[in-house]
Every structure is written in C-alpha cells, then in structure tokens.
Design an enzyme around this catalytic site. Structure first.
Site, short mmCIF file in Angstrom:
data_model
loop_
_atom_site.label_atom_id
_atom_site.label_comp_id
_atom_site.label_asym_id
_atom_site.label_seq_id
_atom_site.Cartn_x
_atom_site.Cartn_y
_atom_site.Cartn_z
N LYS A 4 0.66 -1.20 0.08
CA LYS A 4 -0.09 -0.07 0.02
C LYS A 4 0.77 1.24 0.04
CE LYS A 4 -1.72 2.92 2.31
NZ LYS A 4 -1.83 4.26 2.14
N GLU A 27 9.11 0.99 11.35
CA GLU A 27 10.09 1.87 11.36
C GLU A 27 9.50 3.18 11.29
OE1 GLU A 27 12.33 4.76 10.47
OE2 GLU A 27 12.39 4.05 8.46
N CYS A 57 12.86 10.56 8.88
CA CYS A 57 12.74 10.26 10.31
C CYS A 57 13.92 10.22 11.11
CB CYS A 57 12.19 8.87 10.10
SG CYS A 57 13.15 7.72 9.17
N GLU A 68 8.39 15.41 16.90
CA GLU A 68 9.01 15.39 15.66
C GLU A 68 8.30 16.45 14.61
OE1 GLU A 68 10.27 11.96 12.47
OE2 GLU A 68 8.22 11.73 13.41
#
Length: 501
Positions: free
Chosen positions: A199, A274, A308, A405
């Site tokens: 996906k 992750e 990230c 973040e």
C-alpha cells in the site's frame, strides 16, 4: 534566498505516465477499484493535480491478499529455487537502473524533492538494495544443533533448523522516500520467498505503481507482488487487520504505528515498524568547525527535513555555540528553494498542504513560546508547499519544537557544558532512531556513542546509508531493522526439526 522557480519540462516518458489514470496491480492484472473510485495526487511545487489513482479499499485489499496467498502456497513462486528468485530480483534492479531518469522525475513530480537528488540517491540506492538482496536469496541458512536429552540416555538425534518465509506480507510505504522505502521492504520479502501486498502512500504512489510494471517485465510471477493504492484509514487499515496477512511492515509516524499494532492484534500477525525520531546531533568543542557546520546543516535540511532520522536537535558545546549556529544559519540562508525539476534547486517543497500546515504550526508554536528564529521561521512564497530552512535558538526542553517530531526543515540549536549533561538531554525523548557526533576525539566519540539510546550513531558524518547496514530504532522509533542481514529475520520463521537416528 532564491525565489520559487517554475518547473522545467520533464521527459516525455514521465509525463505520459503521469497523464494516465492509474489502476492497481492484483494477480498480475491492472484493475480498477471495486468501488470505481479514484483519488488525485498533487504536484507539491504548484499544488495542482498531477495524476489520478485507483482508490483501493477493504474489498480490493481482500482480493490482493487472496492473490498473494495463492501465489505463496500453490503458485510458481513457491516452486522457484533460491537462485531463480535471486536472478529475478537482480533483473528488477537492472530494469530500474535502465529507467533511472524516468523514476527520478516521477519521484520529483510526486514528492517534490530535487531531481538532482533523486537521480543520485533515491533511485541508485533502490537499485543497490535490490542487488544486495538478490545475493541473500541463496544464503538463507539453518543450522545443525548438537543436543543432549537428559531423559533419553544413549539415544541419537539429528537436530537442525530451517529458516522459511513468513508468508503473505502487507507493506505500507511512506511518502518521504517512496521508491526507496518500497525497495527496502520489497527486496527482502522477495529474497526470502514471501509474497506481498503493498500500500503506497496516497500522497506519492506513482513510483511504486511504475515499479509494479517493472516487476511484471522482470518476469516475477503473477500474484507475488500486488499493489493497492488508497488511503491509510481505509486500505491501510484493512491491510493491517486482514486475517490472511502473516506479517505487516510499516514505515511512518509513531502515532500511526501504534494504530497498525492494534489492528494487527486480530490474528497476532508479525509486525515490524520503522517510525519517527527526534534525533540528537552533537557537536563537541574540539571539532573541525567547518565540517561540523556543513554536516549539521545537511543532517536537518536533507530531503527538506522530511527524514525520520533528521538531526533536528542540534547540541553544541557552549564555547563554540555561537560560531556553529551562525554557520548553520548561513548555510540555511544559501539554500535555493524551488521546484525540484529546476537544476539549481537545493530544497523543494514539502510533500503536501497538510504537511505544510503541520510544520508551520510547529513554527508558530515555538516562536510563541519564546524561541527565536536566527533564519527562516515561516512559509516561503504563496504557491506550492514551501517552508524556509529554519534555525531556532532560545528553546527549552518543554517546548513542542524540542520534544516532538516536526518532519520539516527546522532545527533547534541547544548549548551544553559537559558530556554527562549532553547524554542525559540527548536521551530525554521517547524516540531513539539515530544520532550524530562531531569531534576530533575518536575515543570520546565511541564512549558517547555507547551511551546514546539510538539505532544508528554517525560519527563525523550523517545520513550515510548502505544496503548492508541495518537501520531501525530504539524505544518508540520502532521494532526490527531494515536492510543488512538483520532484515531477513523480519521475513522468515525458524523451524526446529529433530529426528531420531
């Protein structure tokens, strides 16, 4: 700072591909969604519709999972030798390399990143990953184990282990490195003999769909790789919860990772995650200052900060704090912002209007809490999703810009006095994905590296990736490791066999 420049005309192959309404790949056929719905993908440099994509949902995911199950259990994939699998993966790498320019342009149009970066980083790294994993297909081994059974004296046994494919794997790909993250997941799945339902991110599905065409061209059997575009709340959620999926692999935010984990609980499928990061980048007082400035700027501004592992918390020893901040701010001010298709662009737009609003919201929060923008601090231009590269000072540990973040070109610069204080602050986060250390004292560097709770620590470098080097995080930055030998554990089961002899 440069003005936003107009987009250059891409290659005709890329434009021909973009102009099509794209279907989903299920059991070797390109098919429309059961609902008949499509959704738009946008050019982040202009905000205009770029292409239209079939919108997958629960029924489409179910069709894809059944296709992958049949290919895994009864199809030709299950009968191929490891060597044959390896050759097919290598062929896929060759085809990707042959179409490098087209893929780089598609990635730029869909994601916004500079074409000159996509063509030397994203696509070549994906090619290298596939070739690396092609080699592992013939090297997945078990072991023989000498055993002693106390209650059967004198009996003889042959005991050994087999490492077998986990089965049908659902893979959910992020939008920041769409092609590369698809390769990170697809490569080891194919090498171990799994079948896959992918996906792609709804913001950036084009290179994954184009990769599906290469999968067919390479001769990988029908049903082994299925691609279902759609939204996370519908297609992604259905894939994570599907009882026919043996493992889910997800790259994305920690918040969504927790939802994936909850959805996967229904059949206790294997899960690898992750996730996010708030990575500390540490500059010690004895450093080569110029190298540290250049490296620290790259650590946060590469890929527009949409990494990230971005070095978004810049810790600088106090005696060189002003000098390093001034240098990083100067680097930020020189960054040329514009369309990724312009050869002079250093930083493209953020991926979407949603991401633009998120980053600008963090900037407003930090400034209202008392932070100061040495450079940047706001949106750039009024068309497209551009944000000025930003360096914030006068922050404190309670601010959202320090704790959360941001996923944009925003770094908080923080002074420290000693390494004990530094390690405590660096580890004071729910994340643990990556870290950087800049120093001439290699002994001190290794000592600090051993104290940092992070899956990757770079010393006098940053953002160095290789197919052989495992990548993943501690704490809420995820479960498991991508790349390297370690990734094979995510896609295999270990079976113990014991035979009396």
């Amino acid at each position: 700072m440069a003005t936003v420049r107009s987009i250059a005309q891409p290659d005709s192959r890329a434009m021909d591909f973009v102009s099509r309404t794209h279907k989903m790949l299920i059991n070797g056929q390109w098919v429309e969604a059961v609902s008949g719905k499509t959704f738009p993908t946008y050019n982040p440099a202009t905000g205009e519709v770029l292409s239209r994509i079939a919108e997958g949902d629960r029924e489409d995911i179910d069709r894809a999972v059944k296709s992958a199950r049949a290919a895994f259990e009864t199809g030709p994939w299950s009968r191929l030798t490891p060597s044959e699998r390896g050759r097919l993966i290598w062929k896929l790498a060759d085809l990707l390399e042959q179409n490098l320019e087209e893929f780089a342009e598609l990635e730029t149009l869909d994601n916004g990143k500079p074409f000159k970066v996509a063509r030397v980083a994203d696509v070549p790294l994906a090619v290298d990953l596939f070739r690396y994993m092609a080699g592992w297909a013939t090297k997945i081994e078990g072991t023989t184990i000498p055993i002693s059974v106390p209650y059967a004296p004198g009996a003889k046994y042959l005991a050994y282990t087999l490492r077998e494919p986990v089965g049908v794997v659902g893979q959910i790909i992020p939008w920041n490195f769409p092609l590369l993250m698809a390769a990170w997941k697809l490569g080891p799945a194919l090498a171990t003999g799994c079948t896959v339902v992918i996906k792609p991110a709804e913001q950036t599905p084009l290179t994954c769909i184009r990769l599906g065409e290469l999968v067919q061209e390479a001769g990988i059997p029908d049903g082994v790789v299925n691609i279902v575009p759609g939204y996370g709340e519908t297609a992604g959620a259905a894939l994570a919860a599907h009882p026919g999926v043996d493992k889910i692999a997800f790259t994305g935010s920690t918040e969504v990772g927790k939802l994936i984990l909850q959805a996967a609980a229904g059949n206790l499928k294997k899960v690898s995650l992750e996730l996010g990061g708030k990575s500390p980048n540490v500059v010690l007082g004895d450093v080569d200052v110029n190298a540290a400035i250049a490296g620290s700027a790259s650590a946060i501004f590469f890929n527009h900060g949409q990494c990230c592992c971005a070095g978004s918390r810049l810790y600088i020893e106090d005696q060189i704090f002003d000098r390093v901040v001034e240098g990083v701010a100067e680097q930020a001010g020189k960054i040329r912002v514009g369309s990724g298709m312009d050869s002079t662009t250093d930083m493209g737009p953020l991926v979407s209007e949603e991401q633009l609003n998120r980053v600008c919201g963090y900037l407003e929060s930090g400034l209202s809490d008392g932070a100061k923008a040495v450079v940047g601090g706001s949106r750039f231009g009024d068309k497209g999703y551009f944000v000025k590269p930003t360096v914030l000072v006068n922050t404190n540990d309670k601010m959202k810009v320090v704790q959360e973040e941001i996923f944009g070109p925003v770094v908080t610069a923080i002074p420290f006095k000693d390494t004990e204080e530094l390690v405590t602050k660096a580890n004071d986060t729910v994340y643990g994905l990556a870290a950087g250390i800049w120093t001439r004292d290699i002994q001190k560097a290794h000592r600090i590296a051993s104290q940092l709770r992070a899956g990757t620590v770079w010393i006098n470098c940053y953002n160095i990736f290789d197919a052989a080097l495992p990548f993943g995080g501690y704490k809420q930055s995820g479960w498991g490791r991508e790349m390297g030998k370690d990734v094979l554990e995510l896609y295999t089961e270990v079976k113990a066999v014991c035979a009396a002899i």
